[in-house]
Design a protein around this motif. Structure first.
Motif, PDB file in Angstrom:
ATOM      1  N   GLU A 115       0.818  -1.207   0.000  1.00  7.64           N
ATOM      2  CA  GLU A 115       0.000   0.000   0.000  1.00  7.64           C
ATOM      3  C   GLU A 115       0.853   1.258   0.000  1.00  7.64           C
ATOM      4  O   GLU A 115       1.968   1.281   0.511  1.00  7.64           O
ATOM      5  N   LYS A 116       0.260   2.326  -0.567  1.00  6.89           N
ATOM      6  CA  LYS A 116       0.885   3.645  -0.499  1.00  6.89           C
ATOM      7  C   LYS A 116      -0.234   4.676  -0.358  1.00  6.89           C
ATOM      8  O   LYS A 116      -1.147   4.742  -1.182  1.00  6.89           O
ATOM      9  N   LEU A 117      -0.163   5.465   0.722  1.00  8.34           N
ATOM     10  CA  LEU A 117      -1.137   6.535   0.917  1.00  8.34           C
ATOM     11  C   LEU A 117      -0.658   7.765   0.169  1.00  8.34           C
ATOM     12  O   LEU A 117       0.412   8.304   0.466  1.00  8.34           O
ATOM     13  N   PHE A 118      -1.437   8.200  -0.812  1.00  9.82           N
ATOM     14  CA  PHE A 118      -1.044   9.337  -1.635  1.00  9.82           C
ATOM     15  C   PHE A 118      -1.184  10.642  -0.857  1.00  9.82           C
ATOM     16  O   PHE A 118      -1.869  10.726   0.158  1.00  9.82           O
ATOM     17  N   ASN A 119      -0.517  11.675  -1.370  1.00  6.78           N
ATOM     18  CA  ASN A 119      -0.618  12.997  -0.754  1.00  6.78           C
ATOM     19  C   ASN A 119      -2.009  13.588  -0.984  1.00  6.78           C
ATOM     20  O   ASN A 119      -2.642  13.363  -2.017  1.00  6.78           O
ATOM     21  N   THR A 120      -2.458  14.366  -0.016  1.00  6.20           N
ATOM     22  CA  THR A 120      -3.795  14.966  -0.065  1.00  6.20           C
ATOM     23  C   THR A 120      -3.934  15.902  -1.263  1.00  6.20           C
ATOM     24  O   THR A 120      -3.014  16.656  -1.592  1.00  6.20           O
ATOM     25  N   SER A 121      -5.105  15.859  -1.887  1.00  7.73           N
ATOM     26  CA  SER A 121      -5.383  16.730  -3.038  1.00  7.73           C
ATOM     27  C   SER A 121      -5.271  18.198  -2.635  1.00  7.73           C
ATOM     28  O   SER A 121      -5.612  18.591  -1.524  1.00  7.73           O
ATOM     29  N   ASN A 122      -4.796  19.004  -3.562  1.00  9.70           N
ATOM     30  CA  ASN A 122      -4.741  20.448  -3.336  1.00  9.70           C
ATOM     31  C   ASN A 122      -6.109  21.105  -3.507  1.00  9.70           C
ATOM     32  O   ASN A 122      -6.283  22.283  -3.180  1.00  9.70           O
ATOM     33  N   THR A 123      -7.069  20.351  -4.013  1.00 15.94           N
ATOM     34  CA  THR A 123      -8.423  20.862  -4.209  1.00 15.94           C
ATOM     35  C   THR A 123      -9.278  20.532  -2.988  1.00 15.94           C
ATOM     36  O   THR A 123      -9.384  19.369  -2.603  1.00 15.94           O
ATOM     37  N   THR A 124      -9.870  21.532  -2.385  1.00 15.96           N
ATOM     38  CA  THR A 124     -10.855  21.310  -1.331  1.00 15.96           C
ATOM     39  C   THR A 124     -12.224  21.695  -1.865  1.00 15.96           C
ATOM     40  O   THR A 124     -12.345  22.564  -2.739  1.00 15.96           O
ATOM     41  N   VAL A 125     -13.246  21.040  -1.352  1.00 17.68           N
ATOM     42  CA  VAL A 125     -14.614  21.275  -1.813  1.00 17.68           C
ATOM     43  C   VAL A 125     -15.426  21.806  -0.631  1.00 17.68           C
ATOM     44  O   VAL A 125     -15.549  21.137   0.400  1.00 17.68           O
ATOM     45  N   LEU A 126     -15.967  23.010  -0.780  1.00 20.09           N
ATOM     46  CA  LEU A 126     -16.712  23.665   0.294  1.00 20.09           C
ATOM     47  C   LEU A 126     -18.159  23.187   0.296  1.00 20.09           C
ATOM     48  O   LEU A 126     -18.829  23.201  -0.736  1.00 20.09           O
ATOM     49  N   ILE A 127     -18.652  22.791   1.460  1.00 23.77           N
ATOM     50  CA  ILE A 127     -20.028  22.303   1.592  1.00 23.77           C
ATOM     51  C   ILE A 127     -20.978  23.484   1.773  1.00 23.77           C
ATOM     52  O   ILE A 127     -20.787  24.307   2.673  1.00 23.77           O
ATOM     53  N   ASP A 128     -21.990  23.573   0.915  1.00 25.65           N
ATOM     54  CA  ASP A 128     -23.056  24.564   1.053  1.00 25.65           C
ATOM     55  C   ASP A 128     -24.303  23.962   0.424  1.00 25.65           C
ATOM     56  O   ASP A 128     -24.479  23.998  -0.787  1.00 25.65           O
ATOM     57  N   THR A 129     -25.151  23.385   1.256  1.00 28.46           N
ATOM     58  CA  THR A 129     -26.347  22.698   0.749  1.00 28.46           C
ATOM     59  C   THR A 129     -27.632  23.465   1.049  1.00 28.46           C
ATOM     60  O   THR A 129     -28.719  22.969   0.780  1.00 28.46           O
ATOM     61  N   THR A 130     -27.508  24.675   1.605  1.00 26.93           N
ATOM     62  CA  THR A 130     -28.679  25.443   2.011  1.00 26.93           C
ATOM     63  C   THR A 130     -29.104  26.406   0.913  1.00 26.93           C
ATOM     64  O   THR A 130     -28.285  27.166   0.383  1.00 26.93           O
ATOM     65  N   ARG A 131     -30.398  26.397   0.602  1.00 25.29           N
ATOM     66  CA  ARG A 131     -30.917  27.318  -0.418  1.00 25.29           C
ATOM     67  C   ARG A 131     -30.867  28.752   0.112  1.00 25.29           C
ATOM     68  O   ARG A 131     -31.097  28.984   1.300  1.00 25.29           O
ATOM     69  N   PRO A 132     -30.606  29.719  -0.764  1.00 27.79           N
ATOM     70  CA  PRO A 132     -30.615  31.114  -0.317  1.00 27.79           C
ATOM     71  C   PRO A 132     -32.035  31.593  -0.031  1.00 27.79           C
ATOM     72  O   PRO A 132     -33.004  31.084  -0.604  1.00 27.79           O
ATOM     73  N   THR A 133     -32.161  32.555   0.847  1.00 28.51           N
ATOM     74  CA  THR A 133     -33.454  33.161   1.180  1.00 28.51           C
ATOM     75  C   THR A 133     -33.252  34.668   1.336  1.00 28.51           C
ATOM     76  O   THR A 133     -32.133  35.159   1.339  1.00 28.51           O
ATOM     77  N   PHE A 134     -34.372  35.381   1.493  1.00 28.55           N
ATOM     78  CA  PHE A 134     -34.282  36.794   1.832  1.00 28.55           C
ATOM     79  C   PHE A 134     -34.042  36.925   3.322  1.00 28.55           C
ATOM     80  O   PHE A 134     -34.788  36.376   4.143  1.00 28.55           O
ATOM     81  N   ALA A 135     -32.992  37.642   3.684  1.00 27.17           N
ATOM     82  CA  ALA A 135     -32.702  37.861   5.099  1.00 27.17           C
ATOM     83  C   ALA A 135     -33.524  39.014   5.643  1.00 27.17           C
ATOM     84  O   ALA A 135     -33.984  38.978   6.792  1.00 27.17           O
ATOM     85  N   SER A 136     -33.729  40.051   4.829  1.00 25.66           N
ATOM     86  CA  SER A 136     -34.467  41.227   5.310  1.00 25.66           C
ATOM     87  C   SER A 136     -34.858  42.104   4.138  1.00 25.66           C
ATOM     88  O   SER A 136     -34.377  41.934   3.007  1.00 25.66           O
ATOM     89  N   ALA A 137     -35.745  43.063   4.433  1.00 28.02           N
ATOM     90  CA  ALA A 137     -36.121  44.097   3.473  1.00 28.02           C
ATOM     91  C   ALA A 137     -36.267  45.402   4.233  1.00 28.02           C
ATOM     92  O   ALA A 137     -36.736  45.417   5.372  1.00 28.02           O
TER      93      ALA A 137
END
Length: 455
Positions: free
Chosen positions: A258-280
């Motif tokens: 086995e060989k554990l490869f080096n971590t990817s330089n690409t990170t993926v940001l989690i954002d699963t929440t739909r946008p809404t109106f905060a105020s008016a």
């Protein structure tokens, strides 16, 4: 005559060799982790091997007692030489059975047949008490010597796929992740595996995501793209909005190294929440606004958003009973400004607010690709919660003057004479609160076709 002595010589027939026998499989052992042993390979985790040699299956050859069993080894196509020490046969205990013989790591690696990439075959020699011997068949298993893992690489890009895919983001619509793993030009990888691993936040431990990918020839010296279902990511510890996903890969060659490869330089940001109106809100001063007045206001999103296309159209429904329409003309924005609302006849609101916003064409999405679904202002954050803007697009109700009475002496109904100093006109007003906020009554005198303000 001389006397002759009679002598008898008894000859025991002991030149029959042991019966032919077959050598079965070879089992390699990795004591620390049995799962790391791979059949027909000797890898970096193996520390011994064993095999079973059958002893007098017919139980008819007692001459094997005090004989021996000697393992043999050779490079495939070469000549056998002894492997390890001989094992003494105790015929009464071993007949009809197989004797298990183990060879430790040091003994095996000291044998002349041992070398990287060699294919080693094992057999055995059974010797009876009279030194008659029989060599068994070649072992069922051939051991390939490979104790070197592949060259370490850096895991490539990780890209969320399915739904609305946005680079470097994982949103609520994505169904899989495509992870790119580059492999070195190493033929021993064929038949091995790539196990992609992921974690959320740097401090967590990497965990396997998806099934191991079996390496084929086309993967070697190339990039391999492995698609992993979203369910594996949702199961990661601490998976949640605002955190990043990191990737690595455990690459195992065909021998199990086995060989554990080096971590990817690409990170993926989690954002699963739909946008809404905060105020008016509105920058206008509190107060009453009438027909013809322009009402400017704005709605702020809880996240930066963008239109899905140039023609993204909106309609704002207002609690004054009116609505306005427009196009989103900017790319990324945090606030949507409304400048085109002019109070019209019939508009009315005791505390101006936005009822809802409808997207009639296109979509509004946040930077991660989540589409807006709820278009009402969050309760407690509407214009009416921070401002007191009264929309009055209704003229006062019609009314009639029932009487006009002159003031002072010589009051003659229907006449104005030289003695009169004024008139009294009762004006009946409807129950309309807008009349009391800066409203007025203007008397008008009409003579013929001419009208003039009085007072």
């Amino acid at each position: 005559f001389d006397t002759y002595t009679e002598t008898f010589l008894y000859i025991t027939d002991n030149d029959n060799p042991p019966a032919d026998f077959a050598v079965g499989g070879v089992t390699t052992v990795a004591t620390e982790n049995a799962a790391k042993s791979v059949k027909q390979y000797w890898n970096s985790y193996n520390d011994s091997l064993w095999l079973k040699i059958p002893i007098d299956k017919t139980e008819t050859n007692p001459e094997l007692n005090n004989g021996s069993v000697q393992l043999l080894a050779k490079v495939s196509g070469g000549t056998y030489t002894t492997l390890g020490d001989a094992v003494t046969i105790v015929w009464s205990a071993m007949k009809g059975d197989s004797v298990r013989i183990s060879v430790d790591e040091a003994t095996f690696e000291a044998h002349a047949a041992y070398d990287i990439n060699n294919k080693v075959v094992i057999s055995a020699r059974i010797i009876d008490q009279y030194s008659n011997s029989t060599d068994g068949t070649q072992s069922v298993d051939t051991l390939t010597i490979d104790t070197t893992s592949t060259i370490i690489q850096v895991v490539g890009t990780a890209v969320a796929t399915g739904g609305t895919a946005v680079s470097t983001y994982w949103n609520g619509t994505n169904t899989a992740m495509d992870v790119t793993v580059p492999l070195y030009n190493d033929a021993t990888l064929v038949g091995g595996t790539i196990q992609v691993q992921a974690k959320v936040t740097p401090g967590n431990t990497f965990a396997n995501v998806g099934a191991a990918h079996t390496i084929v020839g086309a993967n070697v010296n190339d990039n391999t793209i492995i698609s992993i279902d979203s369910s594996y990511y949702r199961a990661l510890a601490d998976f949640g909005d605002g955190l990043s996903i990191y990737h690595t890969a455990l690459v195992t060659d065909a021998a199990g190294n086995e060989k554990l490869f080096n971590t990817s330089n690409t990170t993926v940001l989690i954002d699963t929440t739909r946008p809404t109106f905060a105020s008016a809100t509105s920058a206008l001063a509190n107060g009453y606004y009438m027909i013809g007045d322009t009402i400017t206001f704005s709605a702020t999103f809880d996240d930066s958003v963008a239109r899905s296309d140039v023609g993204t159209a909106w309609t704002a429904y207002l609690n004054s009973g009116n609505s306005i329409t427009g196009l989103i003309v900017t790319g990324n924005m945090l606030t949507l400004d409304f400048t085109d609302y002019i109070v019209e006849a019939g508009d009315a609101s005791p505390d101006f607010a936005i009822d809802s916003l409808v997207i009639s064409e296109g979509l509004i999405r946040d930077l991660a690709g989540n589409s807006m679904k709820v278009f009402t202002i969050t309760s407690g954050s509407n214009i009416s919660d921070s401002k007191d803007i009264y929309i009055d697009g209704n003229a006062p109700a019609t009314f009639a003057l029932d009487s006009v009475t002159t003031v002072v002496d010589s009051v003659y109904p229907g006449y104005w004479n030289s003695i009169n100093s004024g008139i009294t006109v009762p004006v009946g007003l409807a129950s309309d609160t807008t009349l009391t906020y800066g409203g007025s009554i203007q008397m008008v005198g009409i003579v013929g076709t001419d009208s003039t303000n009085i007072g």
